[in-house]
Design an enzyme around this catalytic site. Structure first.
Site, PDB file in Angstrom:
ATOM      1  N   HIS A  18       1.019  -1.292  -0.230  1.00 32.14           N
ATOM      2  CA  HIS A  18      -0.107  -0.031  -0.029  1.00 32.14           C
ATOM      3  C   HIS A  18       0.936   1.227   0.068  1.00 32.14           C
ATOM      4  O   HIS A  18       0.562   2.091  -1.073  1.00 32.14           O
ATOM      5  CB  HIS A  18      -0.997   0.141   1.346  1.00 32.14           C
ATOM      6  CG  HIS A  18      -1.947  -1.226   1.218  1.00 32.14           C
ATOM      7  ND1 HIS A  18      -2.117  -1.891   2.068  1.00 32.14           N
ATOM      8  CD2 HIS A  18      -2.576  -1.520   0.364  1.00 32.14           C
ATOM      9  CE1 HIS A  18      -3.234  -2.959   2.286  1.00 32.14           C
ATOM     10  NE2 HIS A  18      -3.142  -2.776   0.641  1.00 32.14           N
ATOM     11  N   LYS A  42     -16.650  -7.141   5.782  1.00 33.57           N
ATOM     12  CA  LYS A  42     -15.960  -8.294   6.487  1.00 33.57           C
ATOM     13  C   LYS A  42     -15.682  -7.912   7.274  1.00 33.57           C
ATOM     14  O   LYS A  42     -16.046  -6.846   8.494  1.00 33.57           O
ATOM     15  CB  LYS A  42     -14.921  -7.010   5.176  1.00 33.57           C
ATOM     16  CG  LYS A  42     -14.241  -7.511   4.293  1.00 33.57           C
ATOM     17  CD  LYS A  42     -13.059  -6.700   3.864  1.00 33.57           C
ATOM     18  CE  LYS A  42     -12.943  -7.540   2.497  1.00 33.57           C
ATOM     19  NZ  LYS A  42     -11.350  -6.563   2.191  1.00 33.57           N
ATOM     20  N   ARG A  91      -2.507  -5.652  -8.234  1.00 28.94           N
ATOM     21  CA  ARG A  91      -1.157  -6.969  -7.889  1.00 28.94           C
ATOM     22  C   ARG A  91      -1.059  -8.547  -8.987  1.00 28.94           C
ATOM     23  O   ARG A  91       0.115  -8.438 -10.030  1.00 28.94           O
ATOM     24  CB  ARG A  91      -0.533  -7.962  -6.766  1.00 28.94           C
ATOM     25  CG  ARG A  91      -0.942  -7.128  -5.723  1.00 28.94           C
ATOM     26  CD  ARG A  91      -0.866  -7.369  -4.155  1.00 28.94           C
ATOM     27  NE  ARG A  91      -2.350  -7.460  -4.192  1.00 28.94           N
ATOM     28  CZ  ARG A  91      -3.605  -7.796  -3.231  1.00 28.94           C
ATOM     29  NH1 ARG A  91      -3.183  -8.480  -1.996  1.00 28.94           N
ATOM     30  NH2 ARG A  91      -5.539  -7.798  -3.184  1.00 28.94           N
ATOM     31  N   SER A 129      -2.526  -8.074   2.751  1.00 30.09           N
ATOM     32  CA  SER A 129      -3.224  -8.088   4.896  1.00 30.09           C
ATOM     33  C   SER A 129      -3.618  -9.876   4.847  1.00 30.09           C
ATOM     34  O   SER A 129      -3.009  -9.785   6.345  1.00 30.09           O
ATOM     35  CB  SER A 129      -4.201  -6.774   4.181  1.00 30.09           C
ATOM     36  OG  SER A 129      -4.006  -5.949   3.924  1.00 30.09           O
TER      37      SER A 129
END
Ligand code: ADP
Length: 160
Positions: A18, A42, A91, A129
């Protein structure tokens, strides 16, 4: 005219991946707003307030980076910040499908909104993460993957 880009995400936790996108984004845009999203679906390790506090600590000496949180639609939030630019990191191919879907959804909600993608630096492309949460909860070190303040807070949360 100053160009402001919103960099939205969960940041649970904030990683060097990030950080890399924000630093590179700062060379393209005049100001970056890191926007921590409330996501009811979440289950997060850190609360919204904790995530904002941690990211604030990382950028405390950088006045071109603002840290904020938002509820509701990203398109409405971007408008409230007076911009139509959203920056996202990419990514791998597996990010692509989800990111395309989000970009199209946002575009249909607000045709004026532009999502800009920045390809992740190779050395951070494996960082996620969820991987970091797993490493730390198993007693491993995430010092190469996250800023020091993040590792400290993660250890407090996950290793107790
Ligand atoms: P979200 O739940 O919205 O995907 P994340 O915190 O996982 O939130 O990611 C926020 C943004 O950062 C996304 O654009 C994501 O693709 C990007 N990102 C996540 N991990 C990395 C990384 N290692 N390197 C670069 N960008 C990343």
């Amino acid at each position: 005219m100053s160009r402001v880009a919103i960099y939205p995400g969960s940041f649970d936790p904030f990683t060097f991946g990030h950080l890399d996108i924000i630093e590179r984004g700062s060379k393209v845009f005049d100001k970056m707003v890191v926007a921590v999203a409330y996501n009811v679906s979440k289950n997060t390790t850190f609360s919204i307030e904790e995530r904002v506090e941690i990211i604030d600590e990382v950028f405390k000496d950088n006045d071109r980076v603002e840290v904020d949180s938002f509820k509701g639609l990203l398109v409405d939030y971007a408008k409230s910040k007076g911009t139509n630019i959203v920056l996202r990191g990419m990514r791998s191919v597996s990010d692509f499908e989800y990111e395309m879907q989000m970009a199209h959804a946002n575009k249909s909600l607000d045709p004026g909104l532009e999502t800009v993608f920045m390809v992740t630096s190779r050395k951070y492309s494996h960082i996620s993460s969820s991987l970091i949460r797993e490493i730390v909860s198993l007693g491993g070190s995430a010092g190469d993957l996250v800023p020091e303040v993040v590792e400290k807070k993660l250890k407090q949360k996950l290793q107790n």
